[in-house]
Design a protein around this motif. Sequence first.
Motif, PDB file in Angstrom:
ATOM      1  N   GLU A 105       0.861  -1.179   0.000  1.00 51.83           N
ATOM      2  CA  GLU A 105       0.000   0.000   0.000  1.00 51.83           C
ATOM      3  C   GLU A 105       0.898   1.229   0.000  1.00 51.83           C
ATOM      4  O   GLU A 105       2.106   1.131   0.274  1.00 51.83           O
ATOM      5  N   TRP A 117       4.614   0.749   1.195  1.00 50.01           N
ATOM      6  CA  TRP A 117       4.710  -0.038   2.419  1.00 50.01           C
ATOM      7  C   TRP A 117       4.424  -1.500   2.084  1.00 50.01           C
ATOM      8  O   TRP A 117       3.536  -1.796   1.282  1.00 50.01           O
ATOM      9  N   ILE A 119       3.160  -5.044   3.593  1.00 51.19           N
ATOM     10  CA  ILE A 119       2.333  -5.533   4.697  1.00 51.19           C
ATOM     11  C   ILE A 119       2.330  -7.049   4.647  1.00 51.19           C
ATOM     12  O   ILE A 119       2.080  -7.649   3.583  1.00 51.19           O
ATOM     13  N   ALA A 152     -10.437  -1.070   6.499  1.00 54.70           N
ATOM     14  CA  ALA A 152      -9.210  -1.423   7.210  1.00 54.70           C
ATOM     15  C   ALA A 152      -9.460  -1.533   8.704  1.00 54.70           C
ATOM     16  O   ALA A 152     -10.299  -0.819   9.265  1.00 54.70           O
ATOM     17  N   LEU A 156      -4.036  -0.930  10.338  1.00 54.46           N
ATOM     18  CA  LEU A 156      -3.746  -0.657   8.939  1.00 54.46           C
ATOM     19  C   LEU A 156      -4.331   0.669   8.477  1.00 54.46           C
ATOM     20  O   LEU A 156      -3.882   1.237   7.483  1.00 54.46           O
ATOM     21  N   SER A 157      -5.305   1.184   9.185  1.00 55.45           N
ATOM     22  CA  SER A 157      -5.923   2.448   8.775  1.00 55.45           C
ATOM     23  C   SER A 157      -4.931   3.608   8.800  1.00 55.45           C
ATOM     24  O   SER A 157      -5.191   4.650   8.204  1.00 55.45           O
ATOM     25  N   MET A 163      -8.570  -2.671   3.126  1.00 58.22           N
ATOM     26  CA  MET A 163      -7.609  -3.767   3.195  1.00 58.22           C
ATOM     27  C   MET A 163      -8.214  -5.000   2.533  1.00 58.22           C
ATOM     28  O   MET A 163      -9.444  -5.138   2.459  1.00 58.22           O
ATOM     29  N   GLU A 192      -6.981  -7.463  14.951  1.00 61.65           N
ATOM     30  CA  GLU A 192      -5.740  -6.748  15.231  1.00 61.65           C
ATOM     31  C   GLU A 192      -4.642  -7.741  15.593  1.00 61.65           C
ATOM     32  O   GLU A 192      -4.890  -8.836  16.077  1.00 61.65           O
ATOM     33  N   PHE A 197       3.900  -4.125   9.182  1.00 64.71           N
ATOM     34  CA  PHE A 197       4.244  -3.423   7.953  1.00 64.71           C
ATOM     35  C   PHE A 197       5.528  -2.642   8.121  1.00 64.71           C
ATOM     36  O   PHE A 197       5.945  -2.307   9.233  1.00 64.71           O
ATOM     37  N   ILE A 229      -0.687  -4.449  13.182  1.00 68.21           N
ATOM     38  CA  ILE A 229      -1.998  -4.240  12.575  1.00 68.21           C
ATOM     39  C   ILE A 229      -3.008  -5.249  13.110  1.00 68.21           C
ATOM     40  O   ILE A 229      -2.705  -6.414  13.203  1.00 68.21           O
TER      41      ILE A 229
END
Length: 229
Positions: A105, A117, A119, A152, A156-157, A163, A192, A197, A229
């Motif tokens: 992302e 990034w 992930i 997300a 991750l947000s 996502m 979570e 990442f 994440i």
Amino acid sequence: MCGRFAITLPTDAMAQLFAAQPANDLPKVPDYNVCPTRPVHAVQMGDAGRQLVAMRWGFLPQWYKSETAGPLLINARAETIAEKPAFAAAARTRRCLIPATGFYEWTKSGEGARLPWYIHRSDAAPIAFAAVWQSWGDADPVKTCAIVTTAANQGLSAIHHRMPLILEPGDWGKWLGEAGHGAARLMQPGPEGVLDFHRVDPAVNANRAAGPELIEPFGEDDIPRGQLI
């Protein structure tokens, strides 16, 4: 969303992991920069059970007269997949899994530069994206697919508001339809603590970029660390 990913798992390892019979025309691995419209590995249900096959990443509805007759559909939103004419039938009867090692992302720097990034699962296990597929074309049909996305989760947000839908092994059978109904209940943001990442080299911004260095940490992470994440 999910617009680029990496797959480094050998074909025989993918077949074993998903208990799937591999086809003979699968894409080469490793591939550290899988881009839309390229063939990807996908696990689908066949008459004899799970099959590991090649599909074009970029879903083509049956009414498309050519591959460029409409928008490039690489993702399908979980919130609307059952209502969209392009995806509704596939969401009911043609679901598949797409193996990955990680995905990319992007954020923007203060100057507007695109910062990539990478992930991946924090436990280093392979990822299974939920996806849907469609056979397109009459003379020489090609299987095409789109990755399902959700909002997300909290971690991750910080990078992106969407996502890919990532499924745990216990849910693979339900998504593929071999374990009964209930696939719709799986379309929720991931828990979570499953993903981590790090920043990677902007070289991955180019579709033709290749090599394991694309997923290696690069530069300074300007998003606060310490959170999974």
